[in-house]
Write an enzyme that holds these catalytic residues in place. Structure first.
Site, PDB file in Angstrom:
ATOM      1  N   HIS A  81       0.820  -1.205   0.000  1.00 33.65           N
ATOM      2  CA  HIS A  81       0.000   0.000   0.000  1.00 33.65           C
ATOM      3  C   HIS A  81       0.855   1.256   0.000  1.00 33.65           C
ATOM      4  CE1 HIS A  81      -2.771   2.920   2.255  1.00 33.65           C
ATOM      5  NE2 HIS A  81      -3.218   2.837   1.018  1.00 33.65           N
ATOM      6  N   GLU A  84       2.268   1.845  -3.383  1.00 37.01           N
ATOM      7  CA  GLU A  84       1.214   2.402  -4.257  1.00 37.01           C
ATOM      8  C   GLU A  84       1.204   3.923  -4.159  1.00 37.01           C
ATOM      9  OE1 GLU A  84      -3.084   3.747  -3.568  1.00 37.01           O
ATOM     10  OE2 GLU A  84      -2.942   1.611  -3.058  1.00 37.01           O
ATOM     11  N   HIS A  85       1.308   4.450  -2.948  1.00 41.06           N
ATOM     12  CA  HIS A  85       1.348   5.896  -2.746  1.00 41.06           C
ATOM     13  C   HIS A  85       2.614   6.499  -3.367  1.00 41.06           C
ATOM     14  CE1 HIS A  85      -1.808   6.849   0.468  1.00 41.06           C
ATOM     15  NE2 HIS A  85      -1.994   5.584   0.156  1.00 41.06           N
ATOM     16  N   GLU A 161      -4.486   6.902   7.512  1.00 42.07           N
ATOM     17  CA  GLU A 161      -5.459   5.923   7.031  1.00 42.07           C
ATOM     18  C   GLU A 161      -5.583   4.777   8.036  1.00 42.07           C
ATOM     19  OE1 GLU A 161      -5.330   4.605   2.957  1.00 42.07           O
ATOM     20  OE2 GLU A 161      -4.122   6.344   2.367  1.00 42.07           O
TER      21      GLU A 161
END
Length: 221
Positions: A81, A84-85, A161
């Site tokens: 994740h 991905e950022h 998040e």
């Protein structure tokens, strides 16, 4: 090491031809066509799904890599994740991916799951926009910069998040149930990762990503 498998989906308006965007010298094989969706396979193993829709004035490029959080090693939870950022930060020839997407009037996002990571953008239909989107996706998967500065900044975004999820009772319950169901498999770990891993990610993990599955190595660190 597991070889990465990737797929490309094009939702094309105004009859954009797929054949015009295939690199010269790279053969394509038609696999099948079902209800207007045609699958092609390129010599390099890339699977391409073409879904023309002449009623839409847009084209969507959706690139899916069959690597996700279940491929992470110990101490690397949340790496899929986080990477991905990071792939929106820029490449060796692009200062920033997000400003370019905005300048092209694109609607865009990316998501990470257990078995896959995907990136997509929707732009005004046209050969120029389609070529730009495909070039950008290829560029950021091979030449993305993963710097310590960007990693430290983006870590706080991902941590926020994580904290939102910790404040959601329904999500906490779901994580506990899944963790119990998959005691000895990475499906039992949340894609967002553990706070300790998110906060202390070594840049080496950001560069090589996983120990058990490899995306084309990102070495510009």
């Amino acid at each position: 090491m597991k070889k990465l498998t990737a797929g490309l989906v094009l939702w094309a308006g105004l009859g954009i031809a797929f054949i015009g965007v295939v690199p010269s010298g790279l053969a394509q094989t038609k696999v099948t066509s079902v209800e207007g969706i045609t699958e092609y396979r390129l010599d390099n193993g890339l699977k391409v799904l073409l879904f023309p829709d002449n009623s839409k004035p847009t084209v969507t490029v959706n690139v899916t890599y069959l690597v996700g959080s279940r491929h992470e090693g110990y101490g690397e939870s949340g790496m899929a994740h986080l990477l991905e950022h990071m792939l929106f930060k820029g490449t060796t020839k692009r200062e920033g991916i997000m400003p370019e997407l905005t300048n092209h009037g694109a609607q865009f996002n990316a998501t990470t799951s257990l078995d896959r990571t995907n990136y997509f953008e929707t732009l005004t239909a046209g050969d120029e926009n389609l070529r730009w989107a495909l070039d950008m996706e290829a560029d950021r998967m091979v030449n993305s910069r993963v710097s310590r500065k960007d990693l430290d900044t983006e870590m706080t975004v991902v941590r926020n998040e994580f904290e939102r999820g910790e404040n959601n009772p329904g999500r906490v319950l779901e994580e506990r149930v899944v963790a119990t169901a998959y005691l000895w498999h990475n499906y039992g770990r949340s894609t967002i990762g553990a706070r300790s891993d998110i906060e202390k990610v070594p840049i080496a993990s950001g560069c090589r990503l996983f120990t058990g599955a490899t995306i084309n190595p990102i070495t510009r660190c």
